[in-house]
Each structure stands twice: as structure tokens, then as C-alpha cells.
Design a protein around this motif. Structure first.
Motif, PDB file in Angstrom:
ATOM      1  N   LYS A   5      21.119 -45.979 -16.180  1.00  0.00           N
ATOM      2  CA  LYS A   5      22.198 -45.143 -15.648  1.00  0.00           C
ATOM      3  C   LYS A   5      22.034 -43.701 -16.110  1.00  0.00           C
ATOM      4  N   TYR A   6      21.786 -43.543 -17.413  1.00  0.00           N
ATOM      5  CA  TYR A   6      21.584 -42.214 -17.988  1.00  0.00           C
ATOM      6  C   TYR A   6      20.374 -42.262 -18.915  1.00  0.00           C
ATOM      7  N   LYS A   7      19.699 -41.157 -19.055  1.00  0.00           N
ATOM      8  CA  LYS A   7      18.568 -41.081 -19.981  1.00  0.00           C
ATOM      9  C   LYS A   7      19.069 -41.167 -21.420  1.00  0.00           C
ATOM     10  N   GLU A   8      20.217 -40.563 -21.671  1.00  0.00           N
ATOM     11  CA  GLU A   8      20.767 -40.529 -23.030  1.00  0.00           C
ATOM     12  C   GLU A   8      22.282 -40.665 -22.942  1.00  0.00           C
ATOM     13  N   ILE A   9      22.857 -41.562 -23.755  1.00  0.00           N
ATOM     14  CA  ILE A   9      24.313 -41.712 -23.798  1.00  0.00           C
ATOM     15  C   ILE A   9      24.837 -41.186 -25.125  1.00  0.00           C
ATOM     16  N   ASP A  10      24.284 -41.722 -26.217  1.00  0.00           N
ATOM     17  CA  ASP A  10      24.601 -41.183 -27.539  1.00  0.00           C
ATOM     18  C   ASP A  10      23.550 -40.144 -27.921  1.00  0.00           C
ATOM     19  N   ARG A  11      23.970 -39.133 -28.642  1.00  0.00           N
ATOM     20  CA  ARG A  11      23.052 -38.060 -29.037  1.00  0.00           C
ATOM     21  C   ARG A  11      21.853 -38.620 -29.807  1.00  0.00           C
ATOM     22  N   GLY A  12      20.664 -38.208 -29.381  1.00  0.00           N
ATOM     23  CA  GLY A  12      19.464 -38.572 -30.123  1.00  0.00           C
ATOM     24  C   GLY A  12      18.925 -39.952 -29.836  1.00  0.00           C
ATOM     25  N   LYS A  13      19.502 -40.668 -28.892  1.00  0.00           N
ATOM     26  CA  LYS A  13      19.050 -42.033 -28.595  1.00  0.00           C
ATOM     27  C   LYS A  13      18.702 -42.152 -27.115  1.00  0.00           C
ATOM     28  N   THR A  14      17.413 -42.330 -26.841  1.00  0.00           N
ATOM     29  CA  THR A  14      16.963 -42.501 -25.460  1.00  0.00           C
ATOM     30  C   THR A  14      17.262 -43.935 -25.022  1.00  0.00           C
ATOM     31  N   GLU A  15      17.904 -44.055 -23.885  1.00  0.00           N
ATOM     32  CA  GLU A  15      18.282 -45.377 -23.384  1.00  0.00           C
ATOM     33  C   GLU A  15      17.068 -46.117 -22.809  1.00  0.00           C
ATOM     34  N   PRO A  16      17.007 -47.437 -22.982  1.00  0.00           N
ATOM     35  CA  PRO A  16      15.954 -48.217 -22.326  1.00  0.00           C
ATOM     36  C   PRO A  16      16.279 -48.415 -20.843  1.00  0.00           C
ATOM     37  N   TYR A  17      15.298 -48.929 -20.105  1.00  0.00           N
ATOM     38  CA  TYR A  17      15.489 -49.254 -18.693  1.00  0.00           C
ATOM     39  C   TYR A  17      15.829 -50.737 -18.556  1.00  0.00           C
TER      40      TYR A  17
END
Length: 936
Positions: free
Chosen positions: A885-897
Motif C-alpha cells: 500500500k505504501y513504501k513506508e508507514i512508520d519512519r525508517g521502516k520500509t514496508e515489505p510487499y
């Protein structure tokens, strides 16, 4: 104009959702249903009350047909001033089968006619067909429906107090005769295993086939572990069996179960207890103390099969003597809570083989426990916890001891009611003082109550539990602190009151679990949670969501959709104020900040009886435990995280030895596992110098049903660091070497493993990786590429899982990465607004079965790459779609696919970029589709 649609109970929705929505919008309603059970009515209490608050009135007709309508449900409906209630009285000749729900709007009517009565199953989970038709007031169909409804209304009788009393007395009189019950002759030959038992016995058989002699099964109380063990014994056919547990009542029930399932096998059964000494039988059922007292009267090889029930006790000295003395062909451990003591680890006792693990969501899905109806209720304004730490028990207690709150709790308790004739309730409190206060205040208001705490004798606990379970006893409430969190079985509990702020998902799930045991006299558990304004309210959502992974979006969607991912008849409802409060907290919280991770860790440490959880597998003990891989992501290994938060010198000293530190970082970087092959090989090499292809296959097949040889060879090459980039090769020590068809353990690793402390931590990482993989991926074979639908993946994972034979770290950057005929499409559904791209990408779901994807802006249809994309199926190209949905939700944490499977091009247009319409091979499940497409 007429609108029509079919309503079925499925992942896409259910009749309850449709009725709730319709009642919130209509100006009046009219129901006619053959049966109303309280199990279904409780789910409609709030919608009916909210309709009353809006001045909306309704009429309800039900019937006495087959005596299935509950008198209690009729009594409850009579409490609503906005509902007129009538009952159609049937006889032997005349039945009553209507299931119709009519809603009047200002300019139209909605009519739902089908198969569903008002029961929890009919509204939420049964296979039901209901047709919804919306039409204008003057339509002939509507006129016919209303005319027929008026006829039924005029031929039905008023459900006044006198009628309900006569009907209730009639039901009580026939109840004892068994006339209402369906009698089943239970022939042991035809008792078949449930889904959990079948999976467990299959896994045990596979472990034994590949040479394992011990295994552990983890499943909640009441899910049928004893039956499962008997099914496995029936398959194993031992000459002699020993069943060990510490409580005699469990022992007797186990013996009865085995006798029922194995009646014609020629076995003899006996008890070995303080009073009975039946040693010379085929199947000996013994307490741990009794078998200890006569241990040497038995030969070491006397028993082919040993079962240790409540196996978390097996770390004690009496069990240790039993396990060390006997040498059976197979040992099975069974437990609901795999606790570990200071000296022993229950997983190690069973050779780290977990045959099956059943958590709360699994148990609900497999109907191993009863459904629960959870109502999250905003606490009264007079209780303000916004400026107090919920760990400050004294202050929290003081603020909860408010008479007005007691009255509010009783008001809500009476409104939602309970399932059954007598209320049997556990109330979980903040402290002993709070429990005493609640008991006193309830007694003052005429509700028979007691309180219990940890220092009360077991005799006192047993006495109160027996009184609560006794239908003739007036005791209705036991208020307690934490002593009923786990390990105490009160099957008939039908109500749970959450009266303290939730500060731990683990405790929340344990308390909830106290009422989920199946019992003949209840169909569901009522859970009332009084939600305050403290700053950790969102932990309730974590506990209820039960997902293996979570981020803000998945949690927010779960709350907004009433936790639609919860299976079966379970119902979760939060009032609007609680929802908004929790959503606001989730927005503010950074789940990946060191501050939050420390709080999660310290809370878990407290659950661990204040002991430092040194091992990753400690986090497998409890449903609702934090995910320790988040701690690893923060500090490169779990020990590094521990050293940081605990500031323990011994840990710092261990980590100062660079080869050890480098090895645990390297192994930790692979967690959580996406394929288990590599760790299965590593596990074997911890105790052996080398492994060949056949031995590796043997080890892997202990964990999964199938593996292809090329993937094993790729795992060998991967362990040999064939696919590391130059920086990795320089910085990561080589611990395995692949040569001449063998993977060999290097001298560096061999030396490290000579140190018992180093070895323990390395074994822990390997065991945790395998256990977690088994929990999330089961024993299935996913082929090559090794992707499981709807799991989370990083881009680089595709290199490993597709047996890519170049540098794996090259799988990054572009939204399209290729390995031969396997194309991997990585898609961000919402692009960051601050990125100024020359292309406004149009990647989006069209519907659950179709996705529109746009190539990078330099791709043309006329190139080979372009043709592979637009004619993928004809050219044998597999397009694998990964979305987030988003590349990043929390600061400094890249979201997985999230992997949503393969798609095939059915339409395309344009050049540089090409816009492709893909038909998905698997339609997206409704809950996930909602999560990915809707904003909360």
C-alpha cells in the motif's frame, strides 16, 4: 426500478453486516423469522437500540415451530420499547418457515428473503442464500410482501409476559426428555479426527518416517489433544504405552478416551496412581509421581510409545527422571503453553520437533473452541487514566474504584446478557484490592460474587469453581487478578468481564481463552471489555487481530471492518468512541521505534516471570507475544538488542568475540525464513561435519511434503556464499563450504560450537527459524519460485526463492526484476507525493480479479521485453505480482510487499510506458482487498 443482489455468508460479508447497515438507515423495519436464538439476537442488540435512539420502530414475528425459539430471546426483545413482538403458534399440521427482513425508507423498501433465521450461525457463518430486493413503495412486489406480512401479524399472538412464561415452562418440561436433542449413536469405529488432529497425526507420521523419535504438539485447552494422541497411537500400534500427566482427573479422562477409540484392538488399560497399581497392562496411565516411585520395576525398553501430557511440566525433576530412564520408539509431548523453566527448555526435551501448533485464530477457524461475541465499550468519563501509567497498579486501582462504574458495568452486563440459564462469569481486575472491591459492590447489589488471588489455597479455588459451575448454586461471579489467565479449566464459563486496562496482548488472549472451552450448555462466550482512555488502548486491536504480521494499515482496516478476518460466528464490535480512540493512537505510535520496541520487550519480560528471555524461542510460548525479528531488524541480532536494553556485561563480553558476533548476525539476517531448506541443512551440520544431497533431502522432508533437487543444490550454493556481493564476502565469515557434492562445516564454525554458550545461541536462531517457518508455511511445497499467496516478501527474496544464480542483492531498484521466464513485478499502490516522477503511474486494482499495471517509462511493445509483458502466456512468461500500500508507514521502516500470485495480460495499450490489464490467477480475498484499496 428494482435492484437485486444475493447475500451469502463468506469472506466478502454476511447477513449480519447487511442487517446492521439497513437498520442504521431505515425509518421502520419488519422481521418474520421462524427461529430467534439468543446467540443471534445478541448480535442485533446494539442495532435495535440505536434504531430506538433514532425513533425508529419495528415489528418482529417469530414462531414456536419445533420449539427452537429461545424464551430468553423473547424476554430480551420485550425490553425494547420500539419493538412490537408477536409469535405465530404452530401445531403438528402447520409449520412456519419464513425468513424475511423488510426495511422501509423514505422512498423505497428493501426486502431480504432467504434461508437465514436469527441465530449466530445463520447471520455469520452457515451456508445461507438470501436475496435482497430494493423497490419503490408502489411496486406490486412490495404491496404483496406487506399484505402477506400484515396477514401473519394479524394471525399471530402477542408475546406478552404471560405467553413467554407459559412457553418457557413448556420448554423446561420437555428439556429433560431429550425431545429437542438430536440423539447420535457414537460408534468408536466412526469417530473421525478433526482437521487439527488429522494434521498432527500426518506430521507425526512424517517425522517418524525420517527417523525422529520425539515431537511436541502445542494446542489450546479443549482443542482435542488427547483424542489426537489416541488417533496417532491407533496408527502407530505400540505393544505397550505409557501416558503420563500430573493430575489424576486428566489421567482418568485420557484412559476413557483411549478405551473409546481403541475398543476392538485387544489392548488392556490400567491406572497407576496413589490408590491403583495396574502395572501389568498394555496401556499404563500414570501420574508422574506414581511412575517415579516404581521406575525400576520396568525395563528401559518396556514402552514403545510414551505420551507426556501438559508437557510444560516436563522440565521438572520427576519428569526428567522418566524421560532419561525410558528408551521408547517414540515420545509425544502435548501442551497448551510451552513454558520454559530456568534450567530446561521444553522444545529441547522433544528434539525441537513441533508437529503442530494451534493458536487462537486456528482454533476458531477449525471450530475447536466456541465463538465469542466481544463488545468493546467506552468506559465512563469519571474514570480518567489518560495521565497515569498503567503499570502504576495502586493508582489505576484507585481510579477504577468508582461506584458509578460498577453501576455502568451492571447496566451493560444486563443489556448484553449471556448464553444459558445461569450467568457464570470471570471478571479480570487490576489488583487484589480491585477484585475485592468489585466482589463487595456486586454483592451489595444482589449479585452473588467472590474474589480469588494467587495466595488462595487450591482447595478454596476448587470450591469456588465448583460453585460457579453448579447451576443450583447462586454464585455467578468470580473476580480475580491473573490466576485464571491460563491453566485453569472452567468449561461452563459463559461471560468474561475485562475490567482492567489491557497492557499485554498475551494476557488479553489468555483471559479471553478462559471462556472458550466447548460445553453442552453454551453456544458462545460473551466478552465485555470496558475500554478506558489510557495510552495503550490499541493493544486490544493487536490481540484481536491475531495476524502474524501487522502494520498500521492492516490494524486500522481490521478495526474499521469489525475484524472481518476473524473466522466463524465470532463477532467483534467496538463502539465509535473506542474505535476513534484506538485509531488515533495507532496513527501516533511508531511500531518500529526503539522506544516502542523496548516497551514491548519489557512487557514480555514481565510475562516471563521477570526473567530475561535470552532465547528467541521464548517468544513462541505465548499467543500474542511480540515478534522478535523486529528486535533483530533494529540491532542486527537478538543478542545485540538484549545487550542494549539490559546493559548486561556478560552479553557484551560474548558479543566482543568477533567470530561469534559475525556468525549470529549472519544467521539472524535470514529471519524470518522464506524457505526452510537452508536451515534444515544448517541444523544437521551443527551435529555433523558434512552433508550430501540425499541426507539434505532427508532432513528437509522431515519439515515439508516435497522438495526438488535443484532447490537443494541452490541451497548448498547459497550456504557457500556463491551469490553474495563483494561487500558481503569481505564482511561475512564463511561458515560452510560446498565442494564435491558435500556441504562441509568450516573449522571456524566447528571451533565456535565447542563453546556451549555460543552453541546454545546459534542453535536457538536455527530452531526459532524452523519453528516459525512451520507455523507460517506449514508442510506445503510451493514449487519454484517458492512463493506462498498473500505472504510478505522483500525484493531480494525472489532471487533466493527462484533459484537465481547470480548476485542476489542485484534484485532491487526497478519495479520489474527478471529471472529467466519468471518476471517479478513490484508495485507501490500509493506513490509518495514528494517524488517528482516523469510518469504518473496508474497501478491499481480494477476489482479483486483484475489489476492494471504500467511498465517503466522506457518500455516499448516492440521490444522483446515488451512482447514478454503483453503476450506473457503465449511466450511462457510468468508474471508474479507483489504489491504494498505504501513504501513506508512508520519512519525508517520500509514496508515489505504482499505476493498476490500470477497475472496474465488480457489487454494492453500505449508505449513507453505500456499499460497492461492483468487477469489474476487468484482473486484477492475480500479482507485483503479492502486493506489494500481503502483508506481509513
Amino acid at each position: 426500478m428494482i435492484e437485486e443482489k444475493l447475500i451469502v455468508n463468506s469472506e466478502r460479508g454476511n447477513l449480519l453486516t447487511e442487517l446492521t447497515k439497513s437498520m442504521s438507515e431505515c425509518v421502520s423495519f419488519y422481521f418474520s423469522v421462524a427461529f430467534i436464538n439468543f446467540s443471534g439476537l445478541q448480535l442485533l442488540l446494539d442495532p435495535i437500540k440505536e434504531a430506538a435512539d433514532r425513533g425508529v420502530k419495528g415489528k418482529i414475528i417469530t414462531s414456536t415451530y419445533l420449539n427452537f425459539t429461545d424464551a430468553k430471546a423473547l424476554e430480551k426483545l420485550k425490553e425494547f420499547c420500539n419493538v412490537d413482538l408477536k409469535v405465530f403458534v404452530t401445531d403438528k399440521e402447520l409449520g412456519f418457515h419464513t425468513k424475511a427482513y423488510i426495511f422501509e425508507y423514505s422512498d423505497s423498501y428493501k426486502v431480504i428473503i432467504g434461508s437465514s433465521n436469527i441465530t449466530q450461525s445463520a447471520l455469520k457463518s452457515n451456508i445461507e442464500w438470501n436475496v435482497e430486493i430494493i423497490s419503490k413503495h408502489d411496486a406490486n412486489f412490495i404491496k404483496d410482501v406487506l399484505k402477506e406480512y400484515d396477514y401473519l401479524w394479524n394471525t399471530s399472538v402477542d408475546a406478552d409476559a404471560d405467553f413467554i412464561k407459559r412457553y418457557e415452562d413448556f420448554l423446561k418440561n420437555i428439556q429433560g426428555s431429550g425431545w429437542r436433542k438430536q440423539l447420535i449413536y457414537e460408534n468408536s469405529e466412526y469417530i473421525v479426527p478433526n482437521r487439527m488432529q488429522k494434521k498432527a497425526t500426518e506430521n507425526l507420521e512424517r517425522l517418524r518416517y525420517y527417523g525422529e523419535k520425539k515431537a511436541l504438539v502445542i494446542a489450546a485447552t479443549g482443542t482435542g489433544k488427547t483424542y489426537m494422541s489416541a488417533f496417532d497411537v491407533k496408527r502407530f500400534k505400540p505393544k505397550k504405552l505409557l501416558f503420563v500427566v500430573h493430575r489424576e482427573e486428566i489421567l482418568r479422562k485420557a484412559k476413557e478416551t483411549f478405551e473409546k477409540l481403541l475398543p476392538n484392538e485387544g489392548y488392556t488399560f490400567g491406572l497407576l496412581t496413589g490408590n491403583q497399581k495396574q502395572k501389568n497392562v498394555d496401556f499404563v496411565f500414570s501420574t508422574n509421581l506414581s511412575i517415579n516411585n516404581c521406575l525400576y520395576e520396568f525395563d528401559r525398553e518396556e514402552f514403545d510409545y510414551i505420551i507426556i501430557d501438559e508437557a510444560h511440566h516436563a522440565t521438572s525433576s520427576t519428569y526428567q527422571r522418566i524421560l532419561e530412564y525410558f528408551n521408547p520408539k517414540f515420545t509425544l509431548g502435548m501442551t497448551a503453553t510451552p513454558e520454559r523453566s530456568d534450567s530446561y527448555n521444553v522444545f529441547d526435551l522433544f528434539d525441537n520437533n513441533v508437529a503442530l501448533e494451534v493458536r487462537l485464530h486456528d482454533a476458531l477457524e477449525d471450530e475447536l473452541v466456541i465463538p465469542f461475541h466481544y463488545f468493546g465499550i467506552t468506559d465512563i468519563d469519571a474514570v480518567d487514566l489518560s495521565d497515569v501509567s498503567i503499570d502504576n497498579i495502586a493508582e489505576v486501582t484507585k481510579r477504577l474504584k468508582v461506584n458509578e462504574r460498577v453501576d455502568f458495568i451492571i447496566e451493560k452486563m444486563n443489556f448484553y446478557d449471556f448464553d444459558g440459564e445461569k450467568r457464570k462469569c470471570l471478571g479480570f481486575c487490576a489488583s487484589i484490592e480491585h477484585a475485592r472491591y468489585m466482589s463487595d459492590e456486586f454483592n451489595n447489589r444482589g449479585f452473588k460474587s467472590v474474589y480469588l488471588y494467587g495466595e488462595d489455597s487450591s482447595e478454596k479455588r476448587t470450591q469456588y469453581i465448583n460453585r460457579l459451575e453448579n447451576d443450583q448454586d447462586e454464585l455467578e461471579f468470580i473476580f480475580t487478578v491473573d490466576i485464571f489467565n491460563e491453566g485453569v479449566d472452567i468449561p461452563s464459563v459463559n461471560t468474561v468481564l475485562m475490567l482492567r486496562p489491557t497492557n499485554s496482548p498475551i494476557i488479553f488472549i489468555q483471559q479471553l481463552g478462559r471462556g472458550l472451552r466447548k460445553h453442552a450448555n453454551k453456544n458462545f462466550l460473551t466478552v465485555l471489555d470496558f475500554i478506558g482512555n489510557h495510552n495503550k488502548t490499541f493493544l486490544i486491536a493487536l490481540a484481536l487481530n491475531g495476524s502474524r504480521y501487522y502494520d498500521k494499515e492492516s490494524l486500522k482496516v481490521a478495526i474499521a471492518t469489525g475484524f472481518a478476518n476473524i473466522p466463524g460466528c465470532t463477532h467483534i464490535q467496538m463502539d465509535k468512541i473506542s474505535q476513534e480512540r484506538i485509531l488515533a493512537q495507532i496513527d501516533q505510535e511508531n511500531f518500529n521505534s526503539l522506544k516502542y520496541l523496548k516497551e514491548e520487550y519489557y512487557e514480555f519480560k514481565q510475562m516471563n516471570q521477570g526473567r530475561i528471555p535470552y532465547l528467541l524461542i521464548d517468544y513462541l510460548k505465548f499467543d500474542g507475544a511480540p515478534d522478535p525479528t523486529k528486535f533483530i531488524s533494529k540491532e542486527k541480532s537478538y543478542l545485540h538488542f538484549l545487550a542494549k536494553v539490559e546493559k548486561e556485561e556478560e552479553l557484551k563480553r560474548l558479543l566482543s568475540y568477533e567470530p561469534f558476533e559475525a556468525i549470529i548476525k549472519e544467521l539472524s539476517s535470514k529471519l524470518p525464513l522464506k524457505r526452510v531448506y537452508d536451515f534444515a541443512i544448517i541444523k544437521y551440520l551443527l551435529d555433523h561435519d558434512e552433508i550430501n544431497l540425499q541426507q539434505a533431502k532427508n532432513e528437509i522432508l522431515k519439515l515439508v511434503k516435497h522438495v526438488d533437487e535443484d532447490s537443494i543444490i541452490h541451497a548448498f550454493e547459497f550456504l557457500n556464499q556463491d551469490y553474495y556481493d563483494r561487500l558481503q564476502v569481505v564482511n561475512i565469515p564463511k561458515i560452510f563450504s560446498y565442494q564435491n557434492g558435500l556441504v562441509v562445516k568450516t573449522e571456524l564454525l566447528n571451533n565456535i560450537l565447542q563453546n556451549d554458550v555460543f552453541r546454545q545461541y546459534i542453535e536457538d536462531i536455527v530452531s526459532y527459524g524452523i519453528f516459525r517457518y512451520e507455523r507460517e508455511y506449514r508442510e506445503e511445497y510451493y514449487g519454484v519460485p517458492h512463493f506462498k499467496l498473500y505472504e510478505q516478501y522483500q525484493m531480494v527474496d525472489a532471487a533466493l526463492l527462484s533459484n537465481y544464480r547470480k548476485t542476489h542483492s542485484s534484485f532491487r531498484g526497478s519495479g520489474l526484476v527478471v529471472n529467466g521466464k519468471e518476471f517479478f513485478l513490484y508495485i507501490d499502490l500509493h506513490k509518495e507525493e514528494n517524488i517528482k516522477d516523469s510518469i504518473n503511474y496508474k497501478d491499481k486494482f480494477i476489482d479483486p480479479g483484475h489489476f492494471q499495471w504500467q511498465s517503466v517509462n522506457n518500455t516499448s511493445q516492440h521490444t522483446e521485453r515488451g512482447q514478454d509483458l503483453v503476450r506473457n502466456k503465449q511466450r511462457g512468461v510468468n508474471l508474479h505480482l507483489f504489491v504494498r500500500k505504501y513504501k513506508e508507514i512508520d519512519r525508517g521502516k520500509t514496508e515489505p510487499y504482499i505476493y498476490i500470485g500470477k497475472g496474465n495480460s488480457i489487454k494492453y495499450e500505449g508505449n513507453k510506458p505500456i499499460t497492461v490489464l492483468l487477469e489474476l490467477e487468484h482473486q484477492i480475498p475480500p479482507v485483503l482487498y479492502t486493506e489494500l484499496t481503502e483508506k481509513v
